[in-house]
Design a protein around this motif. Structure first.
Motif, PDB file in Angstrom:
ATOM      1  N   VAL A  12       0.866  -1.172   0.000  1.00 16.85           N
ATOM      2  CA  VAL A  12       0.000   0.000   0.000  1.00 16.85           C
ATOM      3  C   VAL A  12       0.907   1.228   0.000  1.00 16.85           C
ATOM      4  O   VAL A  12       1.905   1.256   0.696  1.00 16.85           O
ATOM      5  N   VAL A  13       0.579   2.241  -0.789  1.00 10.82           N
ATOM      6  CA  VAL A  13       1.405   3.447  -0.798  1.00 10.82           C
ATOM      7  C   VAL A  13       1.263   4.139   0.558  1.00 10.82           C
ATOM      8  O   VAL A  13       0.155   4.400   1.011  1.00 10.82           O
ATOM      9  N   ARG A  42       3.994   6.245  13.480  1.00  9.36           N
ATOM     10  CA  ARG A  42       3.785   5.912  12.062  1.00  9.36           C
ATOM     11  C   ARG A  42       5.159   5.926  11.414  1.00  9.36           C
ATOM     12  O   ARG A  42       5.788   6.985  11.286  1.00  9.36           O
ATOM     13  N   VAL A  43       5.651   4.750  11.060  1.00 11.64           N
ATOM     14  CA  VAL A  43       7.014   4.679  10.545  1.00 11.64           C
ATOM     15  C   VAL A  43       7.035   4.025   9.171  1.00 11.64           C
ATOM     16  O   VAL A  43       6.271   3.109   8.885  1.00 11.64           O
ATOM     17  N   LEU A  44       7.928   4.536   8.367  1.00 12.04           N
ATOM     18  CA  LEU A  44       8.107   4.019   7.018  1.00 12.04           C
ATOM     19  C   LEU A  44       9.589   3.728   6.820  1.00 12.04           C
ATOM     20  O   LEU A  44      10.446   4.553   7.168  1.00 12.04           O
ATOM     21  N   GLY A  45       9.891   2.561   6.277  1.00 10.91           N
ATOM     22  CA  GLY A  45      11.279   2.213   5.948  1.00 10.91           C
ATOM     23  C   GLY A  45      11.404   1.999   4.454  1.00 10.91           C
ATOM     24  O   GLY A  45      10.547   1.352   3.844  1.00 10.91           O
ATOM     25  N   ILE A  46      12.446   2.568   3.865  1.00 11.17           N
ATOM     26  CA  ILE A  46      12.680   2.337   2.435  1.00 11.17           C
ATOM     27  C   ILE A  46      14.098   1.790   2.234  1.00 11.17           C
ATOM     28  O   ILE A  46      15.008   2.076   3.012  1.00 11.17           O
ATOM     29  N   ASP A  47      14.239   1.004   1.185  1.00 11.49           N
ATOM     30  CA  ASP A  47      15.565   0.483   0.836  1.00 11.49           C
ATOM     31  C   ASP A  47      15.648   0.319  -0.675  1.00 11.49           C
ATOM     32  O   ASP A  47      14.675  -0.086  -1.314  1.00 11.49           O
ATOM     33  N   ARG A  48      16.804   0.625  -1.224  1.00 14.11           N
ATOM     34  CA  ARG A  48      16.973   0.502  -2.676  1.00 14.11           C
ATOM     35  C   ARG A  48      16.982  -0.961  -3.123  1.00 14.11           C
ATOM     36  O   ARG A  48      16.739  -1.247  -4.282  1.00 14.11           O
ATOM     37  N   LEU A 194      16.647   6.692  -2.006  1.00 15.05           N
ATOM     38  CA  LEU A 194      16.794   8.094  -1.590  1.00 15.05           C
ATOM     39  C   LEU A 194      17.664   8.821  -2.603  1.00 15.05           C
ATOM     40  O   LEU A 194      18.733   8.336  -2.973  1.00 15.05           O
ATOM     41  N   GLN A 195      17.212  10.003  -3.000  1.00 14.10           N
ATOM     42  CA  GLN A 195      18.028  10.789  -3.935  1.00 14.10           C
ATOM     43  C   GLN A 195      18.564  12.067  -3.294  1.00 14.10           C
ATOM     44  O   GLN A 195      19.710  12.411  -3.471  1.00 14.10           O
ATOM     45  N   LEU A 204      11.888  19.022   7.238  1.00 16.34           N
ATOM     46  CA  LEU A 204      12.694  18.153   6.370  1.00 16.34           C
ATOM     47  C   LEU A 204      11.867  17.669   5.179  1.00 16.34           C
ATOM     48  O   LEU A 204      10.728  17.234   5.340  1.00 16.34           O
ATOM     49  N   GLN A 205      12.467  17.753   4.005  1.00 18.96           N
ATOM     50  CA  GLN A 205      11.851  17.162   2.811  1.00 18.96           C
ATOM     51  C   GLN A 205      12.821  16.138   2.233  1.00 18.96           C
ATOM     52  O   GLN A 205      13.997  16.425   2.021  1.00 18.96           O
ATOM     53  N   VAL A 206      12.301  14.934   1.999  1.00 14.55           N
ATOM     54  CA  VAL A 206      13.135  13.846   1.492  1.00 14.55           C
ATOM     55  C   VAL A 206      12.564  13.386   0.157  1.00 14.55           C
ATOM     56  O   VAL A 206      11.370  13.108   0.047  1.00 14.55           O
ATOM     57  N   GLU A 207      13.424  13.321  -0.843  1.00 16.30           N
ATOM     58  CA  GLU A 207      12.965  12.864  -2.161  1.00 16.30           C
ATOM     59  C   GLU A 207      13.634  11.553  -2.537  1.00 16.30           C
ATOM     60  O   GLU A 207      14.846  11.392  -2.399  1.00 16.30           O
ATOM     61  N   THR A 208      12.809  10.647  -3.033  1.00 22.03           N
ATOM     62  CA  THR A 208      13.325   9.373  -3.536  1.00 22.03           C
ATOM     63  C   THR A 208      13.016   9.295  -5.030  1.00 22.03           C
ATOM     64  O   THR A 208      12.436  10.225  -5.598  1.00 22.03           O
ATOM     65  N   ASP A 209      13.369   8.168  -5.646  1.00 19.48           N
ATOM     66  CA  ASP A 209      13.041   8.012  -7.060  1.00 19.48           C
ATOM     67  C   ASP A 209      11.556   7.696  -7.263  1.00 19.48           C
ATOM     68  O   ASP A 209      11.113   7.542  -8.386  1.00 19.48           O
ATOM     69  N   ARG A 210      10.802   7.605  -6.155  1.00 20.28           N
ATOM     70  CA  ARG A 210       9.373   7.278  -6.298  1.00 20.28           C
ATOM     71  C   ARG A 210       8.430   8.238  -5.607  1.00 20.28           C
ATOM     72  O   ARG A 210       7.236   8.245  -5.882  1.00 20.28           O
TER      73      ARG A 210
END
Ligand SMILES: Cc1cc2nc3c(=O)[nH]c(=O)nc-3n(C[C@H](O)[C@H](O)[C@H](O)COP(=O)(O)OP(=O)(O)OC[C@H]3O[C@@H](n4cnc5c(N)ncnc54)[C@H](O)[C@@H]3O)c2cc1C
Length: 403
Positions: A12-13, A42-48, A194-195, A204-210
């Protein structure tokens, strides 16, 4: 037990404004995510990649853990807390993660034993064990040979044995913590990179490739990719000198594997000479050979690293370190793997937040970070969500000699 992280396409996004965003879900990131989720955030984890994977620093069957951390006394509270957390995780998951098969540090007579930034790693280990009342035994060569005839000694060696030392299973530790994080409500997105990030008047603003996120806080635990990422988008961050190096693990066949089973053989670190590099370490045979490795200095780029290990590398490792030192461990190679160190001067960690709204940066490697990662993750979760740095992490702020 097989635990799979959901592939990105069926997820889910997540909300774009998590309380905590954890970037990088290796050893440090997965522990952070799990503990943050346990605090009801509310936590979100991302990994390439899709962790656990073999691209970073957290793979290869086993990692040494030891309480008397010769790298410095300020690591002892981290490893002590981590041992408690690994046991709690085992109870909760039913998975076996930490094996206290005992650990033996060997050094060469009265000479230096240079390792991980210490001129005498052996003396420092014994000192820390005494100061922190860590159960241990100091042994001479005869006592070592009687107890573990597998070691072929010259007669002048001295040993430090710690019963609570042993090994951790890195892939299982990551899988269990990610599964537990999801069970506690964390969202995980793999295959997302993460880009860049920036701090503006809204935070804080965080940008990823998605996607683009506005998290309450972020922890960057991107391992060997940190230097490159800071080079690309860490403008304003004071960065300590960091070096990424290619390390190689070798599994050799034992003539009688049972002699190297963990019931009869400890993990070991053997400083066999007084010059840098005259050290190697190894593990009991866990069913696929005796795993040994030394440490390599040459810098590498994590995007371009040579993953194949050629036969000459294993032959050289065996000839220089194993032959004449481990009885019955042949030069027949059963398996190899490459892995990445992110090294800081003095083998230190760098765990820091330089702007109040900026990301918390966590680089805990220098070749010895895994054993501490459970406690570091717990403390990072607290820091990210409560806002103030836990005392446990204070020694690692600012990094060694910021550039
Ligand atoms: C050969 C070897 C032997 C070791 N032996 C020991 C030992 O015996 N004992 C011990 O305690 N420690 C040991 N260590 C050190 C320990 O393994 C490391 O300290 C630890 O694994 C580091 O974990 P990490 O989370 O920092 O990095 P990693 O586990 O590499 O995690 C970083 C994660 O970030 C992700 N990522 C990177 N860039 C991005 C991006 N832009 N966007 C999203 N995700 C990204 C990666 O995919 C990766 O999953 C060893 C390390 C190696 C390599």
């Amino acid at each position: 037990m097989v635990i799979a992280v959901c592939p990105a396409k069926v997820q889910v996004v997540p909300a774009q404004t998590p309380d905590l965003l954890v970037v990088g879900l290796g050893a440090v990131g997965c522990a952070t995510l799990m503990h943050a989720a346990g605090r009801g955030a509310r936590v979100l984890g991302i990994d390439r990649h899709l962790p656990p994977h073999h691209h970073g620093s957290t793979h290869g069957e086993s990692r040494i853990t030891r309480l008397a951390v010769g790298e410095g006394a300020d690591y002892v509270p981290l490893v002590r807390r981590s041992h408690q957390l690994w046991r709690e995780l085992e109870d909760a998951s039913g998975e076996s993660l930490y094996h206290a098969c005992g650990g033996l540090l060997l050094a060469n007579g009265d000479g230096d034993s240079p390792m991980h930034g210490q001129a005498s790693f052996f003396d420092q280990t014994v000192r820390i064990a005494r100061d922190h009342r860590i159960v241990h035994q100091c042994l001479d060569a005869r006592e070592i040979a009687t107890r573990w005839p597998q070691f072929q000694l010259r007669g002048h060696e001295r040993g430090y044995f710690e019963p609570e030392a042993g090994y951790l299973r890195p892939e299982a530790c990551v899988s269990v913590q990610l599964a537990e994080a999801q069970r506690r409500g964390a969202q995980i997105r793999s295959g997302e990179r993460l880009q860049r990030w920036r701090v503006d008047q809204r935070g804080l603003q965080v940008e990823t490739d998605r996607a683009s996120y506005r998290p309450g806080a972020a922890v960057l635990a991107v391992g060997a990719w940190l230097p490159g990422l800071l080079g690309d988008c860490g403008a304003g961050t004071r960065v300590p000198p960091m070096k990424v190096t290619r390390q190689v693990l070798h599994w050799f066949a034992a003539e009688k594997p049972a002699e190297y089973a963990q019931e009869h053989f400890p993990i070991f670190i053997w400083c066999w000479g007084s010059a840098p590099g005259q050290v190697y370490y190894g593990f009991p045979d866990l069913g696929g050979g005796v795993k040994v490795a030394t440490e390599h200095d040459a810098p590498c780029d994590p995007e371009l690293i040579e993953r194949r290990v050629n036969t000459a590398e294993s032959a050289a490792l065996h000839a220089v370190h194993v032959a004449g030192r481990l009885r019955g461990v042949s030069d027949r190679v059963l398996r190899t793997a490459t892995c990445l160190y992110t090294e800081l001067p003095g083998a230190r960690f760098w765990i820091d937040r330089q702007e109040s709204s900026g990301p918390i940066i966590a680089s805990a490697c220098s070749g010895h970070g895994f054993k501490h990662s459970a406690a570091i993750g717990e403390a990072l979760a607290e820091w990210g969500l409560a806002g103030s740095r836990p005392d446990l992490l204070a020694p690692f702020a600012n990094g060694p000699r910021l550039g």
